[in-house]
Write a protein that holds these residues in place. Structure first.
Motif, PDB file in Angstrom:
ATOM      1  N   LYS A  86       0.854  -1.190   0.000  1.00 32.91           N
ATOM      2  CA  LYS A  86       0.000   0.000   0.000  1.00 32.91           C
ATOM      3  C   LYS A  86       0.892   1.244   0.000  1.00 32.91           C
ATOM      4  N   ILE A  87       0.586   2.128  -0.913  1.00 34.42           N
ATOM      5  CA  ILE A  87       1.361   3.358  -1.047  1.00 34.42           C
ATOM      6  C   ILE A  87       0.387   4.537  -0.923  1.00 34.42           C
ATOM      7  N   PRO A  88       0.652   5.482  -0.021  1.00 34.78           N
ATOM      8  CA  PRO A  88      -0.249   6.640   0.093  1.00 34.78           C
ATOM      9  C   PRO A  88      -0.388   7.377  -1.248  1.00 34.78           C
ATOM     10  N   SER A  89      -1.623   7.747  -1.571  1.00 38.81           N
ATOM     11  CA  SER A  89      -1.910   8.380  -2.877  1.00 38.81           C
ATOM     12  C   SER A  89      -1.643   9.875  -2.825  1.00 38.81           C
ATOM     13  N   ILE A  90      -0.352  10.189  -2.705  1.00 38.11           N
ATOM     14  CA  ILE A  90       0.136  11.566  -2.736  1.00 38.11           C
ATOM     15  C   ILE A  90       1.141  11.638  -3.884  1.00 38.11           C
ATOM     16  N   ALA A  92       4.326  11.975  -4.162  1.00 43.02           N
ATOM     17  CA  ALA A  92       5.497  11.093  -3.992  1.00 43.02           C
ATOM     18  C   ALA A  92       5.106   9.633  -4.219  1.00 43.02           C
ATOM     19  N   GLY A  93       3.861   9.310  -3.858  1.00 45.37           N
ATOM     20  CA  GLY A  93       3.362   7.948  -4.046  1.00 45.37           C
ATOM     21  C   GLY A  93       3.110   7.614  -5.515  1.00 45.37           C
ATOM     22  N   PHE A  94       2.622   8.620  -6.279  1.00 49.62           N
ATOM     23  CA  PHE A  94       2.393   8.370  -7.720  1.00 49.62           C
ATOM     24  C   PHE A  94       3.717   7.942  -8.362  1.00 49.62           C
ATOM     25  N   ALA A  95       4.805   8.653  -7.985  1.00 48.57           N
ATOM     26  CA  ALA A  95       6.128   8.337  -8.558  1.00 48.57           C
ATOM     27  C   ALA A  95       6.586   6.952  -8.121  1.00 48.57           C
ATOM     28  N   ALA A  96       6.356   6.632  -6.842  1.00 50.29           N
ATOM     29  CA  ALA A  96       6.775   5.317  -6.333  1.00 50.29           C
ATOM     30  C   ALA A  96       6.023   4.200  -7.054  1.00 50.29           C
ATOM     31  N   PRO A 115     -11.922  11.115  -6.055  1.00 50.08           N
ATOM     32  CA  PRO A 115     -11.833  10.359  -7.305  1.00 50.08           C
ATOM     33  C   PRO A 115     -10.574  10.693  -8.109  1.00 50.08           C
ATOM     34  N   MET A 116     -10.106  11.939  -8.008  1.00 54.84           N
ATOM     35  CA  MET A 116      -8.911  12.323  -8.774  1.00 54.84           C
ATOM     36  C   MET A 116      -7.675  11.566  -8.300  1.00 54.84           C
ATOM     37  N   GLN A 117      -7.570  11.377  -6.961  1.00 57.95           N
ATOM     38  CA  GLN A 117      -6.460  10.570  -6.449  1.00 57.95           C
ATOM     39  C   GLN A 117      -6.520   9.170  -7.037  1.00 57.95           C
ATOM     40  N   ALA A 118      -7.731   8.618  -7.064  1.00 55.00           N
ATOM     41  CA  ALA A 118      -7.912   7.247  -7.577  1.00 55.00           C
ATOM     42  C   ALA A 118      -7.501   7.161  -9.040  1.00 55.00           C
ATOM     43  N   TYR A 119      -7.931   8.145  -9.823  1.00 51.47           N
ATOM     44  CA  TYR A 119      -7.592   8.156 -11.248  1.00 51.47           C
ATOM     45  C   TYR A 119      -6.077   8.213 -11.433  1.00 51.47           C
ATOM     46  N   LEU A 120      -5.405   9.057 -10.639  1.00 55.34           N
ATOM     47  CA  LEU A 120      -3.958   9.239 -10.813  1.00 55.34           C
ATOM     48  C   LEU A 120      -3.160   8.000 -10.395  1.00 55.34           C
ATOM     49  N   VAL A 121      -3.566   7.343  -9.302  1.00 56.07           N
ATOM     50  CA  VAL A 121      -2.804   6.133  -8.927  1.00 56.07           C
ATOM     51  C   VAL A 121      -3.074   4.995  -9.908  1.00 56.07           C
ATOM     52  N   ALA A 122      -4.290   4.967 -10.442  1.00 55.93           N
ATOM     53  CA  ALA A 122      -4.590   3.945 -11.458  1.00 55.93           C
ATOM     54  C   ALA A 122      -3.725   4.189 -12.698  1.00 55.93           C
TER      55      ALA A 122
END
Ligand code: G3P
Length: 227
Positions: A86-90, A92-96, A115-122
């Motif tokens: 699990k990686i926090p959806s911030i 720095a997390g998107f890059a990880a 929802p935007m966080q969800a879209y970006l991590v996806a």
């Protein structure tokens, strides 16, 4: 919908895994802290209980990209296949998540409130995205509605990422998302058990047993047949 246990209490997990068709266990640093013991020992015991084929979610603790990647590598090395980091959806997390995807390490974008966080991590390549239903409710929004919106975004954009809905206060929230067909939900043992705890069910089961016994042939089919 996959169903997972959101807890690190090994006794509760052992009991639930023995009886319920669950797909694995999810943890986070706060959940591990509640167990008040060495987190690695706790996670090993959970892995032993659920087996290597079940899913085990373990969160990276650092909040910088390099630290998240280091934790993710250590976690997957220690707990083996079917371990999802699990990686926090911030940011720095998107890059990880993007780097970990290249390394073949499975991830879940967690701490999702929008929802935007969800879209970006996806888009970054996470295998799962974990929106916090109850915490969203507590902010005055509709947690279940936000999860449905996230599921629609993933479906309509043909993204492979699965929703792992988390942070439930009651079993109706879980059931609503099950009906909607989200990929997975993780809930505390009491929320999972509440889905089937009902005086009417217990009474119906007891009546069947009593009626059969009153027949006077025995307490079970096997008892009668073995005579
Ligand atoms: O893993 C996320 C989830 O455990 C958060 O749940 O109950 O702390 O809001 P809660």
């Amino acid at each position: 919908m996959k169903l997972l246990i959101d807890d690190a209490n090994v006794e509760k997990i052992r009991k639930l895994v023995a009886e319920y068709p669950v797909d694995g266990v999810t943890t986070n640093p706060s959940i591990l802290a509640k167990a008040k013991r060495n987190p690695i020992e706790t996670l090993h015991e959970i892995r032993e209980i659920i087996g290597q084929d079940a899913l085990l979610f373990v969160q990276a603790v650092p909040t910088d990209t390099e630290g998240m990647i280091k934790d993710a590598k250590a976690i997957t090395k220690e707990f083996g296949q079917n371990t999802i980091v699990k990686i926090p959806s911030i940011p720095a997390g998107f890059a990880a998540i993007r780097e970990l995807k290249k390394m073949g390490i499975h991830t879940c974008g967690t701490v999702v409130y929008t929802p935007m966080q969800a879209y970006l991590v996806a888009k970054a390549g996470a295998d799962y995205v974990a929106p916090y239903v109850n915490r969203i409710d507590n902010m005055g929004y509709d947690g279940v509605g936000v999860v449905k919106e996230i599921q629609n975004i993933l479906t309509n954009n043909h993204m492979d990422t699965e929703v792992l809905a988390a942070s439930f206060k009651n079993s109706m929230q879980v059931l609503s998302l099950c009906e909607y067909g989200v990929g997975a939900a993780t809930a505390a043992p009491d929320v999972i058990e509440a889905l089937v705890k009902n005086a009417a069910i217990d009474q119906a089961v007891d009546t069947f047993v009593d009626d059969f016994k009153k027949l006077g042939y025995g307490d079970s089919m096997a008892e009668i047949l073995d005579k």
